[in-house]
Design a protein around this motif. Sequence first.
Motif, PDB file in Angstrom:
ATOM      1  N   VAL A 127       0.824  -1.210   0.000  1.00  0.00           N
ATOM      2  CA  VAL A 127       0.000   0.000   0.000  1.00  0.00           C
ATOM      3  C   VAL A 127       0.858   1.261   0.000  1.00  0.00           C
ATOM      4  O   VAL A 127       0.640   2.188  -0.793  1.00  0.00           O
ATOM      5  N   PHE A 128       1.836   1.325   0.911  1.00  0.00           N
ATOM      6  CA  PHE A 128       2.554   2.579   1.137  1.00  0.00           C
ATOM      7  C   PHE A 128       3.816   2.737   0.288  1.00  0.00           C
ATOM      8  O   PHE A 128       4.224   3.860   0.005  1.00  0.00           O
ATOM      9  N   ASP A 129       4.430   1.635  -0.101  1.00  0.00           N
ATOM     10  CA  ASP A 129       5.686   1.745  -0.837  1.00  0.00           C
ATOM     11  C   ASP A 129       5.518   2.471  -2.174  1.00  0.00           C
ATOM     12  O   ASP A 129       6.323   3.354  -2.513  1.00  0.00           O
ATOM     13  N   PRO A 130       4.489   2.161  -2.985  1.00  0.00           N
ATOM     14  CA  PRO A 130       4.332   2.918  -4.239  1.00  0.00           C
ATOM     15  C   PRO A 130       4.064   4.406  -4.010  1.00  0.00           C
ATOM     16  O   PRO A 130       4.544   5.251  -4.778  1.00  0.00           O
ATOM     17  N   LEU A 131       3.310   4.723  -2.955  1.00  0.00           N
ATOM     18  CA  LEU A 131       3.024   6.131  -2.673  1.00  0.00           C
ATOM     19  C   LEU A 131       4.290   6.887  -2.308  1.00  0.00           C
ATOM     20  O   LEU A 131       4.516   8.013  -2.770  1.00  0.00           O
ATOM     21  N   LEU A 132       5.126   6.273  -1.473  1.00  0.00           N
ATOM     22  CA  LEU A 132       6.373   6.936  -1.085  1.00  0.00           C
ATOM     23  C   LEU A 132       7.333   7.050  -2.256  1.00  0.00           C
ATOM     24  O   LEU A 132       8.015   8.080  -2.411  1.00  0.00           O
ATOM     25  N   GLU A 133       7.410   6.022  -3.074  1.00  0.00           N
ATOM     26  CA  GLU A 133       8.299   6.075  -4.231  1.00  0.00           C
ATOM     27  C   GLU A 133       7.819   7.088  -5.259  1.00  0.00           C
ATOM     28  O   GLU A 133       8.624   7.644  -6.010  1.00  0.00           O
ATOM     29  N   PHE A 134       6.507   7.345  -5.286  1.00  0.00           N
ATOM     30  CA  PHE A 134       5.988   8.390  -6.158  1.00  0.00           C
ATOM     31  C   PHE A 134       6.244   9.778  -5.576  1.00  0.00           C
ATOM     32  O   PHE A 134       6.545  10.728  -6.308  1.00  0.00           O
ATOM     33  N   LEU A 135       6.163   9.889  -4.257  1.00  0.00           N
ATOM     34  CA  LEU A 135       6.304  11.193  -3.602  1.00  0.00           C
ATOM     35  C   LEU A 135       7.765  11.598  -3.430  1.00  0.00           C
ATOM     36  O   LEU A 135       8.097  12.788  -3.473  1.00  0.00           O
ATOM     37  N   ARG A 136       8.644  10.627  -3.245  1.00  0.00           N
ATOM     38  CA  ARG A 136      10.033  10.921  -2.876  1.00  0.00           C
ATOM     39  C   ARG A 136      10.790  11.744  -3.917  1.00  0.00           C
ATOM     40  O   ARG A 136      11.467  12.703  -3.565  1.00  0.00           O
ATOM     41  N   PRO A 137      10.724  11.446  -5.215  1.00  0.00           N
ATOM     42  CA  PRO A 137      11.529  12.231  -6.154  1.00  0.00           C
ATOM     43  C   PRO A 137      10.941  13.596  -6.516  1.00  0.00           C
ATOM     44  O   PRO A 137      11.598  14.374  -7.205  1.00  0.00           O
ATOM     45  N   ILE A 138       9.716  13.902  -6.069  1.00  0.00           N
ATOM     46  CA  ILE A 138       9.094  15.175  -6.432  1.00  0.00           C
ATOM     47  C   ILE A 138       9.645  16.266  -5.523  1.00  0.00           C
ATOM     48  O   ILE A 138       9.564  16.154  -4.299  1.00  0.00           O
ATOM     49  N   PRO A 139      10.191  17.348  -6.068  1.00  0.00           N
ATOM     50  CA  PRO A 139      10.675  18.444  -5.212  1.00  0.00           C
ATOM     51  C   PRO A 139       9.514  19.174  -4.554  1.00  0.00           C
ATOM     52  O   PRO A 139       8.414  19.242  -5.119  1.00  0.00           O
ATOM     53  N   PRO A 140       9.720  19.722  -3.354  1.00  0.00           N
ATOM     54  CA  PRO A 140       8.617  20.414  -2.661  1.00  0.00           C
ATOM     55  C   PRO A 140       8.036  21.572  -3.448  1.00  0.00           C
ATOM     56  O   PRO A 140       6.829  21.863  -3.337  1.00  0.00           O
ATOM     57  N   LEU A 141       8.848  22.270  -4.238  1.00  0.00           N
ATOM     58  CA  LEU A 141       8.326  23.403  -5.003  1.00  0.00           C
ATOM     59  C   LEU A 141       7.316  22.968  -6.061  1.00  0.00           C
ATOM     60  O   LEU A 141       6.524  23.792  -6.536  1.00  0.00           O
ATOM     61  N   ALA A 142       7.316  21.686  -6.435  1.00  0.00           N
ATOM     62  CA  ALA A 142       6.380  21.218  -7.451  1.00  0.00           C
ATOM     63  C   ALA A 142       4.957  21.158  -6.915  1.00  0.00           C
ATOM     64  O   ALA A 142       4.008  21.492  -7.633  1.00  0.00           O
ATOM     65  N   TYR A 143       4.788  20.714  -5.664  1.00  0.00           N
ATOM     66  CA  TYR A 143       3.435  20.665  -5.108  1.00  0.00           C
ATOM     67  C   TYR A 143       3.110  21.860  -4.220  1.00  0.00           C
ATOM     68  O   TYR A 143       2.050  21.897  -3.596  1.00  0.00           O
ATOM     69  N   LEU A 144       3.991  22.837  -4.150  1.00  0.00           N
ATOM     70  CA  LEU A 144       3.710  24.041  -3.366  1.00  0.00           C
ATOM     71  C   LEU A 144       2.501  24.813  -3.883  1.00  0.00           C
ATOM     72  O   LEU A 144       1.659  25.255  -3.070  1.00  0.00           O
ATOM     73  N   PRO A 145       2.318  25.005  -5.203  1.00  0.00           N
ATOM     74  CA  PRO A 145       1.114  25.727  -5.647  1.00  0.00           C
ATOM     75  C   PRO A 145      -0.188  25.048  -5.255  1.00  0.00           C
ATOM     76  O   PRO A 145      -1.154  25.721  -4.875  1.00  0.00           O
ATOM     77  N   LEU A 146      -0.229  23.711  -5.331  1.00  0.00           N
ATOM     78  CA  LEU A 146      -1.453  23.007  -4.944  1.00  0.00           C
ATOM     79  C   LEU A 146      -1.747  23.181  -3.462  1.00  0.00           C
ATOM     80  O   LEU A 146      -2.901  23.370  -3.058  1.00  0.00           O
ATOM     81  N   ILE A 147      -0.714  23.129  -2.638  1.00  0.00           N
ATOM     82  CA  ILE A 147      -0.926  23.277  -1.197  1.00  0.00           C
ATOM     83  C   ILE A 147      -1.392  24.694  -0.873  1.00  0.00           C
ATOM     84  O   ILE A 147      -2.250  24.896  -0.006  1.00  0.00           O
ATOM     85  N   ILE A 148      -0.846  25.684  -1.570  1.00  0.00           N
ATOM     86  CA  ILE A 148      -1.296  27.057  -1.336  1.00  0.00           C
ATOM     87  C   ILE A 148      -2.764  27.212  -1.763  1.00  0.00           C
ATOM     88  O   ILE A 148      -3.554  27.885  -1.085  1.00  0.00           O
ATOM     89  N   ILE A 149      -3.152  26.571  -2.875  1.00  0.00           N
ATOM     90  CA  ILE A 149      -4.550  26.648  -3.309  1.00  0.00           C
ATOM     91  C   ILE A 149      -5.475  25.969  -2.312  1.00  0.00           C
ATOM     92  O   ILE A 149      -6.572  26.450  -2.008  1.00  0.00           O
ATOM     93  N   TRP A 150      -5.044  24.811  -1.783  1.00  0.00           N
ATOM     94  CA  TRP A 150      -5.894  24.044  -0.888  1.00  0.00           C
ATOM     95  C   TRP A 150      -5.920  24.602   0.531  1.00  0.00           C
ATOM     96  O   TRP A 150      -6.967  24.625   1.178  1.00  0.00           O
TER      97      TRP A 150
END
Length: 203
Positions: A127-150
């Motif tokens: 369950v968790f390994d694919p999610l972490l492997e998907f999240l790990r290489p993404i830099p924080p600045l990539a999902y920063l706009p979504l977090i600011i919107i949410w």
Amino acid sequence: MSVGTYSERSAAKAGENDGFSVPWSRQRPKPRRAVSASLVSAVTILVLLAAWTVSASLQLVSPVFLPSPAAVWAKFVIVARDGFVDATLLQHLLASLWRVFAALIAAILVGVPVGLAIGISRIGRGVFDPLLEFLRPIPPLAYLPLIIIWFGIGEPSKILVIAIAMLAPVALSTAAGVRGVSRERVDAARSLGATRAQVIRHV
């Protein structure tokens, strides 16, 4: 050949061979003193500062992009004394530390159970390994706009960005620690009557 001459040569030859016949009589070469890493680091910093100063004095780069060390130090003193954007440097530092430690606590509260689930259970790993492997290489600045919107631009969004960046390393390190536990210790604890929860907690 006279007797005295022969005896003198024998004594001289014995003295020459003393170093071979008696190993501890030899003079050992003095070991070279190794250069410490701290000295190398200090020299490196001084060389970089000297190169920075020379580059700024010769204006090889525009002062807008490469000010001199004296100018940087003067601005640092002004910011530390007068503050910046209605807050002192100490207040900015405490705010940043608060965000970092709050994000660290949140990452530990989420990442450690996730890492335990990955290291112990195959279902948790699936369950968790694919999610972490998907999240790990993404830099924080990539999902920063979504977090600011949410979540807006306040403190929760800042803490959340840092926590997401910490989550994958904390969870994967916990999983690696669980997998690295000696199997003999787990079997010994179970043979002594330890439950699964006690094995997870103590072993």
